[in-house]
Motif scaffolding. Structure first.
Motif, PDB file in Angstrom:
ATOM      1  N   GLY A  42       0.785  -1.069  -0.036  1.00  0.00           N
ATOM      2  CA  GLY A  42      -0.030  -0.084   0.020  1.00  0.00           C
ATOM      3  C   GLY A  42       0.956   1.588  -0.345  1.00  0.00           C
ATOM      4  N   ARG A  43       0.379   2.407   0.888  1.00  0.00           N
ATOM      5  CA  ARG A  43       1.041   3.954   0.459  1.00  0.00           C
ATOM      6  C   ARG A  43       2.520   3.655   1.558  1.00  0.00           C
ATOM      7  NH1 ARG A  43      -1.803   5.712   6.898  1.00  0.00           N
ATOM      8  NH2 ARG A  43      -1.014   3.934   7.751  1.00  0.00           N
ATOM      9  N   GLY A  44       2.692   2.640   1.834  1.00  0.00           N
ATOM     10  CA  GLY A  44       4.340   2.589   2.317  1.00  0.00           C
ATOM     11  C   GLY A  44       5.121   3.873   2.875  1.00  0.00           C
ATOM     12  N   SER A  45       4.384   3.563   4.027  1.00  0.00           N
ATOM     13  CA  SER A  45       5.047   5.046   5.513  1.00  0.00           C
ATOM     14  C   SER A  45       5.954   4.725   6.074  1.00  0.00           C
ATOM     15  CB  SER A  45       3.511   5.525   6.195  1.00  0.00           C
ATOM     16  OG  SER A  45       3.314   4.582   6.883  1.00  0.00           O
ATOM     17  N   ASN A  46       5.747   3.072   6.265  1.00  0.00           N
ATOM     18  CA  ASN A  46       6.884   2.418   6.830  1.00  0.00           C
ATOM     19  C   ASN A  46       8.003   2.142   6.165  1.00  0.00           C
ATOM     20  OD1 ASN A  46       6.083   1.979   9.809  1.00  0.00           O
ATOM     21  ND2 ASN A  46       4.112   1.316   9.450  1.00  0.00           N
TER      22      ASN A  46
ATOM     23  N   GLU B 290       4.643   5.854  16.480  1.00  0.00           N
ATOM     24  CA  GLU B 290       5.232   4.851  17.019  1.00  0.00           C
ATOM     25  C   GLU B 290       6.456   3.670  16.166  1.00  0.00           C
ATOM     26  OE1 GLU B 290       7.352   5.583  20.346  1.00  0.00           O
ATOM     27  OE2 GLU B 290       5.532   7.392  19.868  1.00  0.00           O
ATOM     28  N   GLU B 291       5.761   3.561  15.678  1.00  0.00           N
ATOM     29  CA  GLU B 291       6.450   2.392  13.963  1.00  0.00           C
ATOM     30  C   GLU B 291       7.361   3.035  12.883  1.00  0.00           C
ATOM     31  OE1 GLU B 291       3.046  -0.063  11.686  1.00  0.00           O
ATOM     32  OE2 GLU B 291       1.619   1.245  12.679  1.00  0.00           O
ATOM     33  N   HIS B 292       6.810   4.093  12.716  1.00  0.00           N
ATOM     34  CA  HIS B 292       7.946   4.845  11.912  1.00  0.00           C
ATOM     35  C   HIS B 292       9.546   5.056  13.024  1.00  0.00           C
ATOM     36  CE1 HIS B 292       4.995   6.735   9.420  1.00  0.00           C
ATOM     37  NE2 HIS B 292       4.982   5.538   8.951  1.00  0.00           N
TER      38      HIS B 292
END
Ligand code: GRF
Length: 192
Positions: A15-19, A177-179
């Motif tokens: 998907g968007r791939g923010s991580n 927090e994931e990032h």
């Protein structure tokens, strides 16, 4: 794995791939323990894939539709190996990897999951945490096994669940927090 050369990481997204973006950002810091050798996706239209291409990162996209899971996974496996990938990081990759694939990469696949595992494996983690009346939620980075969202937990981050939170608000708080967590844990993982 060697501490001298950055470890080659392949990131799988749907998907968007923010991580993925946070992993890439950390890989560009001086002295980074890993580099991103490939971003691959089961969704050729994934927004994160377009971003990776713009960044000049090698990408691979293939839909399993029509070719079946074994052929699809064989092609992904080949693309990862062709890119020299040593460790796979799942980042919003929405397919369950087969036992065969996991066995071929035994102990070398990690995932980020938006809950405090072992709580809330699977989907709708934020809504389930709110519905349960939990005081906290969070995210976990874990080693991938054949079982969904199972495997050794490598690191976790916790956030409060606030009065009035809905799943969207909570997901946004967890995502921050994931990032932060994923690059940190991946760095420790490739160094161990
Ligand atoms: C994240 O919440 C991740 O924990 C989960 O899927 C979401 C992916 O978001 N596995 P993004 O594609 O990294 O923005």
């Amino acid at each position: 794995m060697s501490a001298d050369q950055p470890v080659k990481v392949g990131i799988l997204i749907s998907g968007r791939g923010s991580n993925m973006q946070s992993l890439v950002a950390a890989s560009r810091e001086a002295g980074a323990a890993y580099q991103v050798a490939l971003v691959a996706s089961d969704k050729p239209e994934a927004a994160g894939l377009a971003w990776a291409k713009e960044q000049g990162i090698a990408t691979f996209a293939l839909s399993p539709k029509g070719i079946g899971k074994p052929a699809y996974e064989a092609a992904i496996d080949q693309a990862l190996r062709d890119a020299g990938v040593q460790v796979i990081a799942l980042a919003g990759y929405m397919r369950l990897l087969s036992g065969d694939f996991v066995a071929r990469w035994q102990g070398r696949i990690v995932n980020i999951h938006p809950s405090l595992l072992p709580l809330y494996k699977g989907l709708d983690t934020h809504a389930r945490a709110i519905a349960a009346g939990d005081a906290t939620a969070g995210c976990s980075v874990h080693v991938v096994t054949e079982e969904l969202d199972d495997g050794e937990v490598l690191g976790q981050a916790e956030v409060p669940i606030l009065p009035g939170d809905d799943a969207t608000a909570l997901a946004a708080r967890v995502l921050v927090e994931e990032h932060r967590l994923y690059p940190q844990v991946l760095t420790e993982f490739v160094r161990r």
